[in-house]
Design a protein around this motif. Structure first.
Motif, PDB file in Angstrom:
ATOM      1  N   THR A 152     -18.229 113.092 102.171  1.00 36.78           N
ATOM      2  CA  THR A 152     -17.347 113.763 104.047  1.00 36.78           C
ATOM      3  C   THR A 152     -15.885 113.356 103.063  1.00 36.78           C
ATOM      4  OG1 THR A 152     -19.302 113.099 104.640  1.00 36.78           O
ATOM      5  CG2 THR A 152     -16.620 112.297 105.234  1.00 36.78           C
ATOM      6  N   ALA A 153     -15.894 111.939 101.899  1.00 34.41           N
ATOM      7  CA  ALA A 153     -14.577 111.329 100.977  1.00 34.41           C
ATOM      8  C   ALA A 153     -14.166 112.446 100.982  1.00 34.41           C
ATOM      9  CB  ALA A 153     -14.839 110.888 100.534  1.00 34.41           C
ATOM     10  N   LEU A 154     -14.030 113.863  99.803  1.00 32.92           N
ATOM     11  CA  LEU A 154     -13.829 114.421  99.601  1.00 32.92           C
ATOM     12  C   LEU A 154     -13.228 116.071 100.269  1.00 32.92           C
ATOM     13  CD1 LEU A 154     -15.991 114.863  95.661  1.00 32.92           C
ATOM     14  CD2 LEU A 154     -13.068 114.122  96.131  1.00 32.92           C
ATOM     15  N   LEU A 155     -13.181 115.931 101.993  1.00 34.68           N
ATOM     16  CA  LEU A 155     -13.019 116.788 102.547  1.00 34.68           C
ATOM     17  C   LEU A 155     -11.581 116.858 102.415  1.00 34.68           C
ATOM     18  CD1 LEU A 155     -15.262 116.238 105.350  1.00 34.68           C
ATOM     19  CD2 LEU A 155     -15.322 117.915 103.781  1.00 34.68           C
ATOM     20  N   PRO A 156     -10.571 117.843 102.863  1.00 33.84           N
ATOM     21  CA  PRO A 156      -9.764 118.386 102.912  1.00 33.84           C
ATOM     22  C   PRO A 156      -8.821 117.387 103.999  1.00 33.84           C
ATOM     23  CG  PRO A 156     -10.390 120.261 103.563  1.00 33.84           C
ATOM     24  CD  PRO A 156     -11.543 119.049 102.959  1.00 33.84           C
ATOM     25  N   TYR A 157      -8.755 116.235 103.970  1.00 36.90           N
ATOM     26  CA  TYR A 157      -7.855 115.422 105.181  1.00 36.90           C
ATOM     27  C   TYR A 157      -6.186 115.458 104.452  1.00 36.90           C
ATOM     28  CZ  TYR A 157     -12.062 114.008 106.880  1.00 36.90           C
ATOM     29  OH  TYR A 157     -14.101 113.590 107.617  1.00 36.90           O
ATOM     30  N   ALA A 158      -6.024 115.681 105.774  1.00 37.30           N
ATOM     31  CA  ALA A 158      -4.774 115.395 105.182  1.00 37.30           C
ATOM     32  C   ALA A 158      -4.099 114.045 104.511  1.00 37.30           C
ATOM     33  CB  ALA A 158      -3.912 115.322 106.744  1.00 37.30           C
ATOM     34  N   ARG A 159      -4.853 113.023 104.702  1.00 37.12           N
ATOM     35  CA  ARG A 159      -4.788 111.245 103.923  1.00 37.12           C
ATOM     36  C   ARG A 159      -6.128 111.003 103.374  1.00 37.12           C
ATOM     37  NH1 ARG A 159      -0.483 108.203 107.914  1.00 37.12           N
ATOM     38  NH2 ARG A 159      -1.166 106.481 107.195  1.00 37.12           N
ATOM     39  N   PRO A 160      -5.311 110.263 102.662  1.00 36.91           N
ATOM     40  CA  PRO A 160      -7.187 109.776 101.786  1.00 36.91           C
ATOM     41  C   PRO A 160      -7.652 109.060 102.741  1.00 36.91           C
ATOM     42  CG  PRO A 160      -4.957 108.803 101.081  1.00 36.91           C
ATOM     43  CD  PRO A 160      -4.355 109.753 102.334  1.00 36.91           C
ATOM     44  N   ARG A 161      -9.201 109.134 102.401  1.00 35.07           N
ATOM     45  CA  ARG A 161     -10.653 108.825 102.825  1.00 35.07           C
ATOM     46  C   ARG A 161     -10.871 107.109 102.310  1.00 35.07           C
ATOM     47  NH1 ARG A 161     -13.668 110.252 107.104  1.00 35.07           N
ATOM     48  NH2 ARG A 161     -13.792 108.059 106.745  1.00 35.07           N
ATOM     49  N   ALA A 162     -11.124 106.019 102.332  1.00 27.41           N
ATOM     50  CA  ALA A 162     -12.047 105.395 101.462  1.00 27.41           C
ATOM     51  C   ALA A 162     -12.859 105.430 101.614  1.00 27.41           C
ATOM     52  CB  ALA A 162     -11.161 104.076 102.528  1.00 27.41           C
ATOM     53  N   LEU A 163     -13.592 105.065 100.357  1.00 25.69           N
ATOM     54  CA  LEU A 163     -14.997 105.494 100.217  1.00 25.69           C
ATOM     55  C   LEU A 163     -15.090 104.145  99.010  1.00 25.69           C
ATOM     56  CD1 LEU A 163     -17.546 106.844  99.148  1.00 25.69           C
ATOM     57  CD2 LEU A 163     -17.032 108.257  97.097  1.00 25.69           C
ATOM     58  N   LEU A 164     -16.423 103.659  99.104  1.00 24.66           N
ATOM     59  CA  LEU A 164     -17.105 102.591  98.701  1.00 24.66           C
ATOM     60  C   LEU A 164     -18.331 103.123  98.007  1.00 24.66           C
ATOM     61  CD1 LEU A 164     -17.664  99.222  97.200  1.00 24.66           C
ATOM     62  CD2 LEU A 164     -18.655  98.529 100.008  1.00 24.66           C
ATOM     63  N   ILE A 165     -18.233 102.572  96.289  1.00 27.26           N
ATOM     64  CA  ILE A 165     -19.552 103.181  94.979  1.00 27.26           C
ATOM     65  C   ILE A 165     -19.965 102.139  94.893  1.00 27.26           C
ATOM     66  CG2 ILE A 165     -20.437 104.888  93.592  1.00 27.26           C
ATOM     67  CD1 ILE A 165     -18.438 107.036  94.472  1.00 27.26           C
ATOM     68  N   ASP A 166     -21.090 101.266  95.600  1.00 31.56           N
ATOM     69  CA  ASP A 166     -21.408  99.725  95.437  1.00 31.56           C
ATOM     70  C   ASP A 166     -22.413  99.297  94.584  1.00 31.56           C
ATOM     71  OD1 ASP A 166     -20.659  97.581  95.948  1.00 31.56           O
ATOM     72  OD2 ASP A 166     -21.860  96.822  97.613  1.00 31.56           O
ATOM     73  N   GLU A 167     -22.765  98.576  93.541  1.00 31.06           N
ATOM     74  CA  GLU A 167     -23.182  98.817  92.462  1.00 31.06           C
ATOM     75  C   GLU A 167     -23.719 100.026  91.235  1.00 31.06           C
ATOM     76  OE1 GLU A 167     -26.204  96.558  94.475  1.00 31.06           O
ATOM     77  OE2 GLU A 167     -25.282  94.579  93.889  1.00 31.06           O
ATOM     78  N   ILE A 168     -22.547  99.822  90.662  1.00 30.31           N
ATOM     79  CA  ILE A 168     -22.905 101.638  90.564  1.00 30.31           C
ATOM     80  C   ILE A 168     -23.492 101.468  88.562  1.00 30.31           C
ATOM     81  CG2 ILE A 168     -20.538 101.502  89.001  1.00 30.31           C
ATOM     82  CD1 ILE A 168     -22.509 104.713  89.978  1.00 30.31           C
ATOM     83  N   ASP A 169     -23.545 100.241  88.245  1.00 24.84           N
ATOM     84  CA  ASP A 169     -23.931  99.574  87.451  1.00 24.84           C
ATOM     85  C   ASP A 169     -26.016 100.172  87.698  1.00 24.84           C
ATOM     86  OD1 ASP A 169     -24.036  97.423  88.759  1.00 24.84           O
ATOM     87  OD2 ASP A 169     -23.329  95.706  86.808  1.00 24.84           O
ATOM     88  N   LYS A 170     -26.130  99.603  88.778  1.00 28.27           N
ATOM     89  CA  LYS A 170     -27.567  99.650  89.132  1.00 28.27           C
ATOM     90  C   LYS A 170     -27.971 101.057  88.539  1.00 28.27           C
ATOM     91  CE  LYS A 170     -28.100  95.901  92.063  1.00 28.27           C
ATOM     92  NZ  LYS A 170     -27.034  95.086  91.339  1.00 28.27           N
ATOM     93  N   SER A 171     -27.079 102.225  88.701  1.00 34.45           N
ATOM     94  CA  SER A 171     -27.452 103.594  88.839  1.00 34.45           C
ATOM     95  C   SER A 171     -28.672 103.352  87.952  1.00 34.45           C
ATOM     96  CB  SER A 171     -26.823 104.782  88.831  1.00 34.45           C
ATOM     97  OG  SER A 171     -25.877 104.316  87.822  1.00 34.45           O
ATOM     98  N   ASP A 172     -29.159 104.971  88.111  1.00 34.28           N
ATOM     99  CA  ASP A 172     -29.453 105.232  86.300  1.00 34.28           C
ATOM    100  C   ASP A 172     -28.372 106.063  85.443  1.00 34.28           C
ATOM    101  OD1 ASP A 172     -30.149 108.963  85.352  1.00 34.28           O
ATOM    102  OD2 ASP A 172     -32.199 107.493  85.656  1.00 34.28           O
ATOM    103  N   LEU A 173     -29.247 106.452  84.458  1.00 32.60           N
ATOM    104  CA  LEU A 173     -28.610 106.458  83.247  1.00 32.60           C
ATOM    105  C   LEU A 173     -27.196 107.606  83.565  1.00 32.60           C
ATOM    106  CD1 LEU A 173     -30.053 105.332  80.508  1.00 32.60           C
ATOM    107  CD2 LEU A 173     -27.935 104.044  81.334  1.00 32.60           C
ATOM    108  N   ASP A 174     -27.995 108.649  83.823  1.00 30.18           N
ATOM    109  CA  ASP A 174     -27.416 110.137  83.999  1.00 30.18           C
ATOM    110  C   ASP A 174     -25.985 109.657  85.779  1.00 30.18           C
ATOM    111  OD1 ASP A 174     -28.518 110.730  81.831  1.00 30.18           O
ATOM    112  OD2 ASP A 174     -30.094 111.598  83.695  1.00 30.18           O
ATOM    113  N   LEU A 175     -26.280 109.148  86.503  1.00 31.75           N
ATOM    114  CA  LEU A 175     -25.290 108.951  86.962  1.00 31.75           C
ATOM    115  C   LEU A 175     -23.762 109.292  87.263  1.00 31.75           C
ATOM    116  CD1 LEU A 175     -24.688 109.653  90.318  1.00 31.75           C
ATOM    117  CD2 LEU A 175     -24.716 107.161  90.980  1.00 31.75           C
ATOM    118  N   PRO A 176     -23.446 107.740  86.397  1.00 25.46           N
ATOM    119  CA  PRO A 176     -22.040 108.166  85.863  1.00 25.46           C
ATOM    120  C   PRO A 176     -21.495 109.621  85.390  1.00 25.46           C
ATOM    121  CG  PRO A 176     -22.911 105.989  84.857  1.00 25.46           C
ATOM    122  CD  PRO A 176     -23.950 106.812  86.155  1.00 25.46           C
ATOM    123  N   ASN A 177     -21.963 110.185  84.492  1.00 22.24           N
ATOM    124  CA  ASN A 177     -21.984 111.319  83.604  1.00 22.24           C
ATOM    125  C   ASN A 177     -21.911 112.563  84.874  1.00 22.24           C
ATOM    126  OD1 ASN A 177     -21.031 110.325  81.253  1.00 22.24           O
ATOM    127  ND2 ASN A 177     -23.344 110.147  80.886  1.00 22.24           N
TER     128      ASN A 177
END
Length: 330
Positions: free
Chosen positions: A148-173
């Motif tokens: 949703t955040a990457l839809l072509p909005y005229a103004r930026p949307r705000a997105l929180l990706i919370d606690e990325i360090d809890k992810s699987d090792l592959d997600l950041p890549n």
């Protein structure tokens, strides 16, 4: 004229985002059709309070603006309770970016989860229930918070990706290409483009539908993305170089007093000042969260316990959050 800083850290809403200069040529996006900012729904009391009472440091203000100007994600690290997740709500409120999209990361989270969810079983069930009725893929597909955040909005949307360090090792890549290119594809929709080149799909956080052309989504205003981390793991260099990194530290005496003042809407009394001093004296012995102090001050204000009992209660409310040598500060 461009405005620096766009984000002031004052918590007073304004339209400074309209004066954000054009992006660097290597971070320019041209997604279509252009969408207007969604109407902000009623914000829950706790999130509204967090946004209104957040107190940004000068370093925070500078790096938030760097992320906004460069159209880069902001990676916010630091101990628990230092306001990492509250930051995005404060920025969204001040810059009037609309409702914050939130993606809570677990060890099972995948890039697909953040982009969209498609339920083929519900589509099959609907077809069996009403064979003559038309049931398109778009009726069983919803964009995720990142999608949703990457839809072509005229103004930026705000997105929180919370606690990325809890992810699987592959997600950041896995996030690298999407955040770098500002676009993604929905294969389920691409396969239907011969018959239906456009689809109306639901977005995260509401029942609103938006048009997706030929199964591809590309942003126009790159979203204000905040990724939080408690520092429990290291990230790949390729991921780090694509982010603006902000490390939050435990607040000092004046900053902590300002936080307490904001939350209780008045100057800390004598006992609150005592608790602030004791909290700060314990910080070196292990991780403590600011909300532990706020809890202790709230109960001290709301009870008629004797000082000795309040001290004992405060000690129990402010245990260390990580393994560390204990002290007898209380």
């Amino acid at each position: 004229m461009p405005l620096w800083p766009v984000y002031l850290g004052t918590n007073e809403p304004h339209d400074g985002i309209s004066q954000l200069p054009p992006p660097p040529p290597w971070r320019a996006f041209d997604g279509e059709p252009v969408l207007d900012q969604p109407e902000a729904p009623t914000v829950s009391a706790d999130r509204a309070h967090r946004a209104e009472t957040y107190r940004a440091t000068q370093e925070t203000v500078q790096l938030v603006n760097a992320a906004l100007y460069l159209r880069r994600p902001l990676l916010v690290t630091g101990p628990p309770g230092t306001g990492k997740s509250s930051l995005v709500y404060a920025v969204a409120r001040e810059l009037q970016l609309g409702p914050v999209l939130r993606w809570n990361i677990t060890s099972r989270s995948t890039l697909h989860d953040g982009l969209y969810q498609y339920d083929p079983l519900s589509r099959l069930y609907a077809a069996r229930q009403a064979p003559a009725a038309e049931t398109g893929i778009e009726d069983h597909l919803r964009l995720g918070p990142l999608g949703t955040a990457l839809l072509p909005y005229a103004r930026p949307r705000a997105l929180l990706i919370d606690e990325i360090d809890k992810s699987d090792l592959d997600l950041p890549n896995d996030l690298l290409n999407v955040l770098e290119e500002g676009e993604y594809e929905i294969p389920e929709l691409i396969r239907t483009t011969r018959d239906t080149p456009s689809a109306e799909v639901m977005i995260d956080g509401s029942d609103q539908r938006v048009t997706v052309e030929r199964g591809r989504v590309r942003c126009r205003a790159f979203p204000f993305v905040v990724l939080t981390s408690n520092g429990e793991r290291e990230f790949p260099p390729a991921f780090l170089r694509r982010c603006v990194t902000l490390r939050l530290r435990q607040p000092d005496d004046s900053h902590l007093t300002d936080i307490v003042r904001a939350h209780f809407d008045e100057e800390p009394d004598a006992y609150a000042q005592t608790l602030i001093s004791r909290f700060l004296s314990r910080v070196g012995g292990g991780d403590l969260a600011t909300d532990q102090l706020l809890n202790a001050i709230y109960l001290a204000r709301s009870s008629d316990l004797a000082a000795e009992s309040l001290d004992e209660l405060a000690e129990r409310l402010m245990p260390y959050l990580s393994e560390a040598p204990q002290s007898d500060a209380f």
